[in-house]
Design a protein around this motif. Structure first.
Motif, PDB file in Angstrom:
ATOM      1  N   SER A  58      17.748  22.211  -8.789  1.00 44.34           N
ATOM      2  CA  SER A  58      18.300  23.420  -8.189  1.00 44.34           C
ATOM      3  C   SER A  58      19.171  23.044  -7.004  1.00 44.34           C
ATOM      4  O   SER A  58      18.890  22.079  -6.292  1.00 44.34           O
ATOM      5  CB  SER A  58      17.155  24.330  -7.716  1.00 44.34           C
ATOM      6  N   TRP A  59      20.210  23.844  -6.780  1.00 45.62           N
ATOM      7  CA  TRP A  59      21.153  23.553  -5.698  1.00 45.62           C
ATOM      8  C   TRP A  59      20.507  23.589  -4.321  1.00 45.62           C
ATOM      9  O   TRP A  59      20.977  22.944  -3.391  1.00 45.62           O
ATOM     10  CB  TRP A  59      22.314  24.545  -5.733  1.00 45.62           C
ATOM     11  N   HIS A  60      19.399  24.341  -4.173  1.00 47.85           N
ATOM     12  CA  HIS A  60      18.835  24.516  -2.834  1.00 47.85           C
ATOM     13  C   HIS A  60      17.379  24.106  -2.685  1.00 47.85           C
ATOM     14  O   HIS A  60      17.015  23.478  -1.683  1.00 47.85           O
ATOM     15  CB  HIS A  60      19.015  25.961  -2.378  1.00 47.85           C
ATOM     16  N   MET A  61      16.525  24.417  -3.660  1.00 49.52           N
ATOM     17  CA  MET A  61      15.106  24.190  -3.448  1.00 49.52           C
ATOM     18  C   MET A  61      14.757  22.699  -3.385  1.00 49.52           C
ATOM     19  O   MET A  61      13.811  22.309  -2.699  1.00 49.52           O
ATOM     20  CB  MET A  61      14.278  24.889  -4.527  1.00 49.52           C
ATOM     21  N   ASP A  62      15.508  21.858  -4.084  1.00 51.55           N
ATOM     22  CA  ASP A  62      15.257  20.417  -4.001  1.00 51.55           C
ATOM     23  C   ASP A  62      15.411  19.912  -2.567  1.00 51.55           C
ATOM     24  O   ASP A  62      14.742  18.961  -2.167  1.00 51.55           O
ATOM     25  CB  ASP A  62      16.224  19.658  -4.912  1.00 51.55           C
ATOM     26  N   THR A  97      31.414  26.162   4.389  1.00 50.12           N
ATOM     27  CA  THR A  97      30.319  26.913   3.792  1.00 50.12           C
ATOM     28  C   THR A  97      30.821  27.579   2.521  1.00 50.12           C
ATOM     29  O   THR A  97      31.999  27.941   2.418  1.00 50.12           O
ATOM     30  CB  THR A  97      29.741  27.963   4.759  1.00 50.12           C
ATOM     31  N   HIS A  98      29.924  27.710   1.548  1.00 48.77           N
ATOM     32  CA  HIS A  98      30.258  28.420   0.313  1.00 48.77           C
ATOM     33  C   HIS A  98      29.338  29.612   0.184  1.00 48.77           C
ATOM     34  O   HIS A  98      28.118  29.471   0.298  1.00 48.77           O
ATOM     35  CB  HIS A  98      30.095  27.521  -0.917  1.00 48.77           C
ATOM     36  N   MET A  99      29.916  30.773  -0.029  1.00 49.59           N
ATOM     37  CA  MET A  99      29.142  31.998  -0.142  1.00 49.59           C
ATOM     38  C   MET A  99      29.163  32.511  -1.573  1.00 49.59           C
ATOM     39  O   MET A  99      30.224  32.725  -2.140  1.00 49.59           O
ATOM     40  CB  MET A  99      29.676  33.047   0.827  1.00 49.59           C
ATOM     41  N   CYS A 100      27.983  32.677  -2.131  1.00 51.57           N
ATOM     42  CA  CYS A 100      27.820  32.935  -3.556  1.00 51.57           C
ATOM     43  C   CYS A 100      26.960  34.172  -3.763  1.00 51.57           C
ATOM     44  O   CYS A 100      26.030  34.428  -2.997  1.00 51.57           O
ATOM     45  CB  CYS A 100      27.159  31.704  -4.184  1.00 51.57           C
ATOM     46  N   ARG A 101      27.255  34.928  -4.815  1.00 54.16           N
ATOM     47  CA  ARG A 101      26.476  36.116  -5.155  1.00 54.16           C
ATOM     48  C   ARG A 101      25.511  35.849  -6.299  1.00 54.16           C
ATOM     49  O   ARG A 101      25.082  36.774  -6.989  1.00 54.16           O
ATOM     50  CB  ARG A 101      27.424  37.267  -5.515  1.00 54.16           C
ATOM     51  N   GLY A 102      25.170  34.591  -6.495  1.00 53.24           N
ATOM     52  CA  GLY A 102      24.246  34.224  -7.563  1.00 53.24           C
ATOM     53  C   GLY A 102      24.971  33.546  -8.698  1.00 53.24           C
ATOM     54  O   GLY A 102      26.044  34.003  -9.122  1.00 53.24           O
ATOM     55  N   ASN A 103      24.391  32.451  -9.188  1.00 53.65           N
ATOM     56  CA  ASN A 103      25.040  31.689 -10.251  1.00 53.65           C
ATOM     57  C   ASN A 103      23.968  30.984 -11.066  1.00 53.65           C
ATOM     58  O   ASN A 103      23.501  29.903 -10.710  1.00 53.65           O
ATOM     59  CB  ASN A 103      26.006  30.657  -9.649  1.00 53.65           C
ATOM     60  N   PHE A 104      23.548  31.620 -12.152  1.00 52.40           N
ATOM     61  CA  PHE A 104      22.496  31.082 -13.009  1.00 52.40           C
ATOM     62  C   PHE A 104      22.826  31.413 -14.447  1.00 52.40           C
ATOM     63  O   PHE A 104      22.879  32.582 -14.825  1.00 52.40           O
ATOM     64  CB  PHE A 104      21.140  31.680 -12.617  1.00 52.40           C
ATOM     65  N   ARG A 105      23.120  30.380 -15.221  1.00 48.24           N
ATOM     66  CA  ARG A 105      23.449  30.564 -16.638  1.00 48.24           C
ATOM     67  C   ARG A 105      24.510  31.654 -16.820  1.00 48.24           C
ATOM     68  O   ARG A 105      24.376  32.560 -17.641  1.00 48.24           O
ATOM     69  CB  ARG A 105      22.185  30.874 -17.436  1.00 48.24           C
ATOM     70  N   SER A 120      27.087  24.434 -12.450  1.00 49.50           N
ATOM     71  CA  SER A 120      25.699  24.244 -12.858  1.00 49.50           C
ATOM     72  C   SER A 120      24.802  24.273 -11.629  1.00 49.50           C
ATOM     73  O   SER A 120      24.216  23.270 -11.240  1.00 49.50           O
ATOM     74  CB  SER A 120      25.550  22.912 -13.601  1.00 49.50           C
ATOM     75  N   SER A 121      24.669  25.454 -11.017  1.00 47.19           N
ATOM     76  CA  SER A 121      23.871  25.586  -9.797  1.00 47.19           C
ATOM     77  C   SER A 121      22.418  25.211 -10.036  1.00 47.19           C
ATOM     78  O   SER A 121      21.721  24.773  -9.121  1.00 47.19           O
ATOM     79  CB  SER A 121      23.951  27.012  -9.260  1.00 47.19           C
ATOM     80  N   THR A 122      21.954  25.420 -11.252  1.00 47.75           N
ATOM     81  CA  THR A 122      20.657  24.909 -11.683  1.00 47.75           C
ATOM     82  C   THR A 122      20.898  23.966 -12.853  1.00 47.75           C
ATOM     83  O   THR A 122      21.988  23.925 -13.425  1.00 47.75           O
ATOM     84  CB  THR A 122      19.707  26.047 -12.109  1.00 47.75           C
ATOM     85  N   VAL A 123      19.874  23.232 -13.220  1.00 49.97           N
ATOM     86  CA  VAL A 123      20.047  22.191 -14.230  1.00 49.97           C
ATOM     87  C   VAL A 123      20.525  22.756 -15.565  1.00 49.97           C
ATOM     88  O   VAL A 123      21.176  22.057 -16.359  1.00 49.97           O
ATOM     89  CB  VAL A 123      18.722  21.398 -14.387  1.00 49.97           C
ATOM     90  N   GLU A 124      20.247  24.045 -15.819  1.00 50.92           N
ATOM     91  CA  GLU A 124      20.617  24.643 -17.114  1.00 50.92           C
ATOM     92  C   GLU A 124      22.126  24.722 -17.310  1.00 50.92           C
ATOM     93  O   GLU A 124      22.612  24.589 -18.438  1.00 50.92           O
ATOM     94  CB  GLU A 124      20.007  26.045 -17.239  1.00 50.92           C
ATOM     95  N   GLY A 125      22.861  25.001 -16.254  1.00 53.63           N
ATOM     96  CA  GLY A 125      24.309  25.077 -16.363  1.00 53.63           C
ATOM     97  C   GLY A 125      24.814  26.420 -16.866  1.00 53.63           C
ATOM     98  O   GLY A 125      24.068  27.228 -17.427  1.00 53.63           O
ATOM     99  N   ASN A 126      26.098  26.667 -16.637  1.00 48.93           N
ATOM    100  CA  ASN A 126      26.731  27.885 -17.114  1.00 48.93           C
ATOM    101  C   ASN A 126      27.188  27.745 -18.560  1.00 48.93           C
ATOM    102  O   ASN A 126      27.184  26.647 -19.129  1.00 48.93           O
ATOM    103  CB  ASN A 126      27.912  28.255 -16.211  1.00 48.93           C
ATOM    104  N   VAL A 127      27.612  28.878 -19.139  1.00 46.82           N
ATOM    105  CA  VAL A 127      27.925  28.928 -20.574  1.00 46.82           C
ATOM    106  C   VAL A 127      29.391  28.585 -20.791  1.00 46.82           C
ATOM    107  O   VAL A 127      30.241  29.464 -20.992  1.00 46.82           O
ATOM    108  CB  VAL A 127      27.570  30.304 -21.157  1.00 46.82           C
ATOM    109  N   LEU A 128      29.698  27.307 -20.702  1.00 46.28           N
ATOM    110  CA  LEU A 128      31.015  26.788 -21.053  1.00 46.28           C
ATOM    111  C   LEU A 128      30.859  25.309 -21.370  1.00 46.28           C
ATOM    112  O   LEU A 128      29.804  24.715 -21.107  1.00 46.28           O
ATOM    113  CB  LEU A 128      32.036  27.016 -19.943  1.00 46.28           C
ATOM    114  N   THR A 129      31.880  24.698 -21.938  1.00 45.61           N
ATOM    115  CA  THR A 129      31.782  23.311 -22.373  1.00 45.61           C
ATOM    116  C   THR A 129      32.317  22.369 -21.295  1.00 45.61           C
ATOM    117  O   THR A 129      32.999  22.785 -20.354  1.00 45.61           O
ATOM    118  CB  THR A 129      32.587  23.087 -23.659  1.00 45.61           C
ATOM    119  N   TYR A 130      32.017  21.094 -21.479  1.00 42.18           N
ATOM    120  CA  TYR A 130      32.540  20.079 -20.570  1.00 42.18           C
ATOM    121  C   TYR A 130      34.067  20.094 -20.573  1.00 42.18           C
ATOM    122  O   TYR A 130      34.696  20.023 -19.507  1.00 42.18           O
ATOM    123  CB  TYR A 130      32.027  18.710 -20.995  1.00 42.18           C
TER     124      TYR A 130
END
Length: 373
Positions: free
Chosen positions: A72-76, A244-252, A344-354
């Motif tokens: 995870s981008w933050h909890m680690d 700083t980066h301000m985000c409104r949530g980024n998970f899958r 890929s803010s979490t290990v799962e990553g977003n829905v797009l290809t490399y």
């Protein structure tokens, strides 16, 4: 107009990148005991070497390790701070996307001892990255902002026996961050980014209502967060750029909050003592550019106009038009371009290809060269 030699760069990116399949497989094998920590690290090292080269080839002046060693981008990061522990409780975050809704769950945290920095967090990871980038490319370290330690649980997560006075908690937290900043600079870090969802979430009335319901002062929370981030970076060494980066949530490919920057803009842009702001601006959820009128001279705004939530490639002409629109509120020489968030803010990553990820990074570099080069 010229390209910049110091961070943030005209063409930049937020930090996290899609994990390759072999890395995901190795993490799974490590979790089940099929490989040991050294074997996992070897896979991570190879994947990071390749992704650093990809960023260079895409035309970027900065490079991260893709956050490949994190879940995870933050909890680690947060769980490695002294005085903070995982709990058996779960944090539930409700996300939305174009197709529906989904929930993200992670372990909660408790502040059960005085907050401190026991060891340099991500120190070895950054040292590897710094040794991997080629001359002319700046190694960038991303960590969660101090705000995130508080936002995830609020006052209720802080043991009153440890901190009967919340001001002492904030003082210790900022001091721990200040020491982290000093140590990573000693490792050669010249580009540090503090990732922060709270300052963007607080623009959403629904998020403020949620904080109020748990007993926090949602109407003034951003002022405390700005104050404590400033305390953490006020003595940063010369030559260290902090954004700083301000985000409104980024998970899958999903998000958790919406709303323009209006609620926090005046205090945020005029008072937060960072060198640059990475801002989400990939769709209507982010509102308009008018809040940028509060950005003072000398501060950089990195426009996140390219989405990481979908694979379709943006039009270069559309990006240029939107940059022109933003330049009505803040001078063009104070603007840069990036994706709106990590891939890929979490290990799962977003829905797009490399390949789609690479195409978007190249588009950003090409567009920046057209506009500022």
């Amino acid at each position: 107009m010229t390209l910049r030699d110091t961070p943030p760069f005209r063409a930049d990116h937020v930090g996290s990148l899609l994990r390759p399949a072999r890395l995901l497989q190795a993490r799974e094998q490590r979790a089940t005991g099929k490989i040991d920590a050294d074997e996992l690290r070897a896979v991570e090292d190879d994947a990071i070497r390749e992704v650093v080269a990809m960023q260079r080839d895409a035309g970027l002046r900065s490079a991260t390790d893709g956050e490949f060693r994190r879940t995870s981008w933050h909890m680690d990061f947060i769980y490695q701070l002294g005085g903070i522990s995982r709990t058996d409780e779960k944090i539930q975050v409700h996300f939305r996307n174009a197709d529906g809704e989904l929930d993200f769950e992670s372990a909660a945290l408790a502040v059960d001892a005085p907050v401190r920095l026991d060891e340099t967090i991500f120190g070895e990871a950054f040292a590897f990255l710094a040794a991997t980038v080629e001359p002319g490319v700046t190694a960038k370290l991303t960590i969660p902002s101090p705000s995130m330690v508080h936002y995830r649980g609020g006052r209720a997560a802080i043991d009153p026996a440890v901190y009967p006075d919340e001001d002492q908690f904030w003082s210790d937290l900022s001091a721990a961050y200040a020491e982290q900043v000093r140590r990573v600079h000693d490792l050669g870090c010249r580009y540090l980014q503090l990732d922060d969802t709270s300052l963007a979430y607080l623009n959403d009335p629904a998020q403020r209502a949620l904080l109020t319901s748990r007993g926090d002062d949602a109407e003034h929370q951003h002022l405390r967060y700005i104050k404590q981030i400033n305390a953490a970076i006020q003595d940063r060494p010369a030559g260290l750029a902090v954004t700083t980066h301000m985000c409104r949530g980024n998970f899958r490919s999903s998000w958790a909050a919406e709303g323009g920057y209006d609620f926090v803009a005046e205090a945020l842009f005029s008072e937060l003592a960072v060198d640059g702001f990475f801002l989400e601006y990939d769709d209507e959820r982010s509102g308009g550019f008018a809040p940028l009128r509060f950005v003072p001279p000398g501060k950089m705004v990195v426009l996140g106009l390219v989405t990481t939530k979908r694979g379709e490639l943006e039009s270069k002409d559309t990006l240029k038009r939107r940059i022109d629109e933003a330049a009505k509120y803040v001078p063009l020489e104070q603007l840069c371009l990036s994706p709106q968030c990590g891939f890929s803010s979490t290990v799962e990553g977003n829905v797009l290809t490399y390949d789609q990820e690479v195409a978007k990074l190249r588009l950003i570099a090409e567009t920046a060269d057209d506009v500022w080069g």
